[in-house]
Write a protein that holds these residues in place. Structure first.
Motif, PDB file in Angstrom:
ATOM      1  N   GLU A 154       1.589  -1.426   0.073  1.00  0.00           N
ATOM      2  CA  GLU A 154      -0.181  -0.239   0.163  1.00  0.00           C
ATOM      3  C   GLU A 154       0.810   1.348  -0.172  1.00  0.00           C
ATOM      4  OE1 GLU A 154      -2.937  -0.693   3.189  1.00  0.00           O
ATOM      5  OE2 GLU A 154      -3.935  -2.047   2.697  1.00  0.00           O
ATOM      6  N   SER A 155       2.042   0.789   1.067  1.00  0.00           N
ATOM      7  CA  SER A 155       2.814   2.051   0.686  1.00  0.00           C
ATOM      8  C   SER A 155       3.781   2.659  -0.930  1.00  0.00           C
ATOM      9  CB  SER A 155       3.947   2.518   1.924  1.00  0.00           C
ATOM     10  OG  SER A 155       2.983   2.319   3.510  1.00  0.00           O
ATOM     11  N   VAL A 156       3.653   1.493  -0.750  1.00  0.00           N
ATOM     12  CA  VAL A 156       4.687   1.512  -2.529  1.00  0.00           C
ATOM     13  C   VAL A 156       3.589   2.030  -3.299  1.00  0.00           C
ATOM     14  CG1 VAL A 156       5.790   0.406  -4.320  1.00  0.00           C
ATOM     15  CG2 VAL A 156       6.430  -0.462  -1.959  1.00  0.00           C
ATOM     16  N   LEU A 157       2.431   1.358  -3.352  1.00  0.00           N
ATOM     17  CA  LEU A 157       1.819   2.518  -4.333  1.00  0.00           C
ATOM     18  C   LEU A 157       1.351   3.397  -4.035  1.00  0.00           C
ATOM     19  CD1 LEU A 157      -1.320  -0.744  -4.901  1.00  0.00           C
ATOM     20  CD2 LEU A 157       1.338   0.133  -6.456  1.00  0.00           C
ATOM     21  N   ARG A 158       1.840   4.042  -2.903  1.00  0.00           N
ATOM     22  CA  ARG A 158       1.406   5.455  -2.611  1.00  0.00           C
ATOM     23  C   ARG A 158       2.447   6.866  -3.167  1.00  0.00           C
ATOM     24  NH1 ARG A 158      -3.123   6.639  -3.462  1.00  0.00           N
ATOM     25  NH2 ARG A 158      -3.244   8.626  -1.871  1.00  0.00           N
ATOM     26  N   GLY A 159       4.097   5.539  -3.283  1.00  0.00           N
ATOM     27  CA  GLY A 159       5.550   6.541  -3.825  1.00  0.00           C
ATOM     28  C   GLY A 159       6.219   6.053  -2.930  1.00  0.00           C
ATOM     29  N   ALA A 160       6.185   5.150  -2.265  1.00  0.00           N
ATOM     30  CA  ALA A 160       6.983   4.800  -1.135  1.00  0.00           C
ATOM     31  C   ALA A 160       8.317   3.947  -1.506  1.00  0.00           C
ATOM     32  CB  ALA A 160       6.517   4.760   0.434  1.00  0.00           C
ATOM     33  N   GLN A 161       9.208   3.761  -0.668  1.00  0.00           N
ATOM     34  CA  GLN A 161      10.054   2.634  -1.536  1.00  0.00           C
ATOM     35  C   GLN A 161       9.559   1.571  -0.707  1.00  0.00           C
ATOM     36  OE1 GLN A 161      12.015   3.505  -3.466  1.00  0.00           O
ATOM     37  NE2 GLN A 161      12.476   5.347  -3.693  1.00  0.00           N
ATOM     38  N   VAL A 162      10.469   0.043  -0.600  1.00  0.00           N
ATOM     39  CA  VAL A 162       9.883  -1.132  -0.181  1.00  0.00           C
ATOM     40  C   VAL A 162      11.269  -0.657   0.982  1.00  0.00           C
ATOM     41  CG1 VAL A 162      10.723  -3.690  -0.747  1.00  0.00           C
ATOM     42  CG2 VAL A 162       9.849  -1.655  -2.034  1.00  0.00           C
ATOM     43  N   TYR A 163      10.633  -1.042   2.450  1.00  0.00           N
ATOM     44  CA  TYR A 163      11.750  -1.010   3.448  1.00  0.00           C
ATOM     45  C   TYR A 163      11.850  -2.280   3.717  1.00  0.00           C
ATOM     46  CZ  TYR A 163      11.872   3.645   3.156  1.00  0.00           C
ATOM     47  OH  TYR A 163      12.336   5.533   2.862  1.00  0.00           O
ATOM     48  N   VAL A 164      12.952  -2.992   4.732  1.00  0.00           N
ATOM     49  CA  VAL A 164      13.396  -4.249   4.612  1.00  0.00           C
ATOM     50  C   VAL A 164      12.508  -4.973   6.003  1.00  0.00           C
ATOM     51  CG1 VAL A 164      14.635  -5.346   7.056  1.00  0.00           C
ATOM     52  CG2 VAL A 164      15.703  -4.094   4.957  1.00  0.00           C
ATOM     53  N   ARG A 231      20.123 -10.566  -0.744  1.00  0.00           N
ATOM     54  CA  ARG A 231      19.114 -11.499  -0.119  1.00  0.00           C
ATOM     55  C   ARG A 231      19.714 -11.103   1.841  1.00  0.00           C
ATOM     56  NH1 ARG A 231      15.250 -15.224   0.397  1.00  0.00           N
ATOM     57  NH2 ARG A 231      15.648 -16.721   2.123  1.00  0.00           N
ATOM     58  N   SER A 232      20.382 -11.819   1.575  1.00  0.00           N
ATOM     59  CA  SER A 232      21.631 -12.307   3.600  1.00  0.00           C
ATOM     60  C   SER A 232      21.201 -11.324   4.313  1.00  0.00           C
ATOM     61  CB  SER A 232      22.751 -12.643   2.919  1.00  0.00           C
ATOM     62  OG  SER A 232      23.162 -12.187   2.890  1.00  0.00           O
ATOM     63  N   ALA A 233      21.811  -9.706   3.644  1.00  0.00           N
ATOM     64  CA  ALA A 233      21.502  -8.597   4.270  1.00  0.00           C
ATOM     65  C   ALA A 233      19.785  -8.524   4.988  1.00  0.00           C
ATOM     66  CB  ALA A 233      22.405  -7.543   3.313  1.00  0.00           C
ATOM     67  N   ILE A 234      19.415  -8.093   3.639  1.00  0.00           N
ATOM     68  CA  ILE A 234      17.494  -7.978   3.698  1.00  0.00           C
ATOM     69  C   ILE A 234      16.919  -8.111   5.113  1.00  0.00           C
ATOM     70  CG2 ILE A 234      15.192  -8.030   2.670  1.00  0.00           C
ATOM     71  CD1 ILE A 234      16.510  -7.711   0.349  1.00  0.00           C
ATOM     72  N   PHE A 235      17.421  -9.971   5.190  1.00  0.00           N
ATOM     73  CA  PHE A 235      16.549 -10.685   6.358  1.00  0.00           C
ATOM     74  C   PHE A 235      18.152 -10.794   7.158  1.00  0.00           C
ATOM     75  CE2 PHE A 235      14.846 -12.603   2.648  1.00  0.00           C
ATOM     76  CZ  PHE A 235      13.021 -11.939   3.161  1.00  0.00           C
ATOM     77  N   ARG A 236      19.067 -10.020   7.929  1.00  0.00           N
ATOM     78  CA  ARG A 236      19.587 -10.105   9.327  1.00  0.00           C
ATOM     79  C   ARG A 236      19.484  -8.677   9.296  1.00  0.00           C
ATOM     80  NH1 ARG A 236      24.476 -10.587   5.753  1.00  0.00           N
ATOM     81  NH2 ARG A 236      25.427  -8.398   6.555  1.00  0.00           N
ATOM     82  N   VAL A 237      19.931  -7.459   8.509  1.00  0.00           N
ATOM     83  CA  VAL A 237      19.363  -6.100   9.240  1.00  0.00           C
ATOM     84  C   VAL A 237      18.055  -6.046   9.156  1.00  0.00           C
ATOM     85  CG1 VAL A 237      21.321  -5.790   8.082  1.00  0.00           C
ATOM     86  CG2 VAL A 237      19.154  -4.408   7.181  1.00  0.00           C
ATOM     87  N   PRO A 238      17.896  -4.720  10.678  1.00  0.00           N
ATOM     88  CA  PRO A 238      16.315  -4.289  11.099  1.00  0.00           C
ATOM     89  C   PRO A 238      15.731  -3.387  10.344  1.00  0.00           C
ATOM     90  CG  PRO A 238      17.587  -3.963  12.554  1.00  0.00           C
ATOM     91  CD  PRO A 238      18.511  -4.736  12.114  1.00  0.00           C
ATOM     92  N   HIS A 239      16.063  -2.510   9.643  1.00  0.00           N
ATOM     93  CA  HIS A 239      16.149  -1.206   9.213  1.00  0.00           C
ATOM     94  C   HIS A 239      16.575  -1.270   7.570  1.00  0.00           C
ATOM     95  CE1 HIS A 239      14.293  -0.435  13.001  1.00  0.00           C
ATOM     96  NE2 HIS A 239      15.525  -0.394  13.542  1.00  0.00           N
ATOM     97  N   GLY A 240      16.005  -0.280   6.958  1.00  0.00           N
ATOM     98  CA  GLY A 240      16.901   0.267   5.648  1.00  0.00           C
ATOM     99  C   GLY A 240      15.916   0.594   4.840  1.00  0.00           C
ATOM    100  N   ILE A 241      16.258   0.644   3.475  1.00  0.00           N
ATOM    101  CA  ILE A 241      15.096   0.536   2.030  1.00  0.00           C
ATOM    102  C   ILE A 241      16.277  -0.716   1.683  1.00  0.00           C
ATOM    103  CG2 ILE A 241      15.098   1.329  -0.539  1.00  0.00           C
ATOM    104  CD1 ILE A 241      15.744   4.415   0.804  1.00  0.00           C
ATOM    105  N   ALA A 242      15.461  -1.978   1.238  1.00  0.00           N
ATOM    106  CA  ALA A 242      15.712  -3.098   0.238  1.00  0.00           C
ATOM    107  C   ALA A 242      15.448  -2.751  -0.598  1.00  0.00           C
ATOM    108  CB  ALA A 242      14.229  -4.278   1.017  1.00  0.00           C
ATOM    109  N   VAL A 243      14.284  -2.023  -1.212  1.00  0.00           N
ATOM    110  CA  VAL A 243      13.948  -1.677  -2.974  1.00  0.00           C
ATOM    111  C   VAL A 243      13.854  -0.498  -3.228  1.00  0.00           C
ATOM    112  CG1 VAL A 243      12.988  -2.394  -5.076  1.00  0.00           C
ATOM    113  CG2 VAL A 243      14.358  -4.678  -3.483  1.00  0.00           C
ATOM    114  N   GLU A 244      14.553  -0.131  -4.199  1.00  0.00           N
ATOM    115  CA  GLU A 244      14.653   1.216  -4.504  1.00  0.00           C
ATOM    116  C   GLU A 244      13.909   1.398  -5.927  1.00  0.00           C
ATOM    117  OE1 GLU A 244      18.482   3.320  -5.160  1.00  0.00           O
ATOM    118  OE2 GLU A 244      18.507   3.269  -3.036  1.00  0.00           O
ATOM    119  N   MET A 245      12.391   1.581  -5.951  1.00  0.00           N
ATOM    120  CA  MET A 245      11.378   1.380  -6.694  1.00  0.00           C
ATOM    121  C   MET A 245      11.956   2.071  -7.832  1.00  0.00           C
ATOM    122  SD  MET A 245       9.518  -0.907  -5.307  1.00  0.00           S
ATOM    123  CE  MET A 245       8.441  -0.930  -7.052  1.00  0.00           C
ATOM    124  N   THR A 246      11.759   1.554  -9.050  1.00  0.00           N
ATOM    125  CA  THR A 246      12.164   2.525 -10.548  1.00  0.00           C
ATOM    126  C   THR A 246      10.994   2.682 -11.239  1.00  0.00           C
ATOM    127  OG1 THR A 246      13.012   0.819 -11.496  1.00  0.00           O
ATOM    128  CG2 THR A 246      15.114   1.783  -9.938  1.00  0.00           C
TER     129      THR A 246
END
Length: 328
Positions: A154-164, A231-246
């Motif tokens: 829902e957030s991505v469809l409103r303009g956000a990035q994908v967070y971890v 991929r390993s970092a996505i499921f290891r760290v608690p925060h941050g941008i996982a995917v920058e939407m283009t």
């Protein structure tokens, strides 16, 4: 929510286009569907279901009238649009400032005032969609994919990035900089007469039709982007941008750090709720489900900052969200 199933086999190119198209439909419990069919008629209810399966093509902005005015904010937003600082994610929209509510001009108005009485502090920013996006994969290359939660989508469809925290599953061997397709997990009925996603965080996506989660990516594709971490970092760290939407199937501008303190991104029903309450200066108002603070700040503004608003919620983190909203 479900996805449309093809009735016959399609060529590879057509199959990919169908797979990466946002084409959901709502699936109702039989007794609920029958009730609404009786109440509205089958054709009318079918149109309602279709509309509910798609996000809005506009963003609703509430102006902080203690710091600015609706006209001033509108001109600032239009200025940002003209400088391409706000409309970079919106294609095919011509910016037209309306005069006196006249909408007969050519092009599409990107920023306009709410036409409803009593909501003069509300602006709408127009977006576009749904768009068909082509992943462009090669026959000998496996498509790399990420599945996210409903709230994240829902957030991505409103303009956000994908967070971890919003990532549920990811293809194997995804590295930083890789192009990935992003889809949303579908909630499915379970034995206990409830609904659940049925996907465990950290699941490895196989990319094959035999994969248990293949259908989730097939019909509820929301866009594509660049992996900001492996991929390993996505499921290891608690925060941050996982995917920058283009690319997104619905294109709306992001208002992150835009006119901070002067505007609030808020759904129209929430704006109306505060207006209907009609809080007066000097009153004491209790907001029992306050996070993230949209209605709390709206009430305070309508009271002209003269009175008391007691904001409560069930967790410390939610109260922190309200606090940050008030700091604006």
């Amino acid at each position: 929510m479900d996805s449309h199933s093809p009735t016959s086999a399609a060529p590879p190119a057509a199959a990919e286009t169908a797979r990466y198209t946002y084409s959901p439909r709502l699936r109702w419990q039989p007794e609920v569907e029958e009730y609404f069919n009786t109440a509205y008629g089958r054709d009318h209810f079918a149109r309602i279901s279709e509309a509910l399966a798609h996000p809005s093509c506009y963003s609703c902005i509430r102006v902080n009238t203690l710091k600015s005015s609706t006209d001033a904010v509108m001109h600032k937003l239009l200025d940002l649009v003209c400088k391409n600082e706000l409309s970079a994610v919106i294609n095919g929209l011509e910016v037209v400032e309306l005069n006196g509510g006249d909408q007969s001009q050519e092009g599409c108005s990107l920023v306009h005032k709410c036409p409803y009485a009593g909501l003069e502090n509300v602006l709408f920013v127009q977006g576009s969609g749904p768009h068909v996006l082509h992943y462009g994969s090669q026959p000998d290359q496996a498509v790399k994919e990420v599945v996210v939660s409903r709230k994240c989508a829902e957030s991505v469809l409103r303009g956000a990035q994908v967070y971890v925290p919003g990532v549920l599953a990811c293809s194997s061997h995804v590295e930083k900089g890789d192009k990935v397709a992003v889809s949303v997990a579908i909630e499915q009925p379970v034995k206990e007469d409830g609904w659940a996603v049925g996907i465990t965080r950290g699941t490895v996506l196989q990319g094959l039709q035999s994969d248990a989660h293949y259908e989730e990516r097939k019909g509820l594709y929301i866009g594509q982007g660049t992996a900001a971490m492996s991929r390993s970092a996505i499921f290891r760290v608690p925060h941050g941008i996982a995917v920058e939407m283009t690319e997104r199937v619905y294109k709306l501008p992001s208002f992150n750090d835009v006119l901070e303190g002067e505007i609030f991104l808020q759904n129209l029903p929430s704006v109306v709720t505060a207006r209907v309450l009609d809080p007066q200066s000097g009153e004491r108002i209790l907001d029992m489900c306050a996070a993230p603070g949209g209605k709390t700040t709206a009430i305070a503004i309508l009271m002209r900052d003269e009175g008391e608003v007691v904001a409560l919620d069930r967790s410390h983190n939610k109260i922190v969200m309200v606090f940050h909203g008030l700091l604006q």
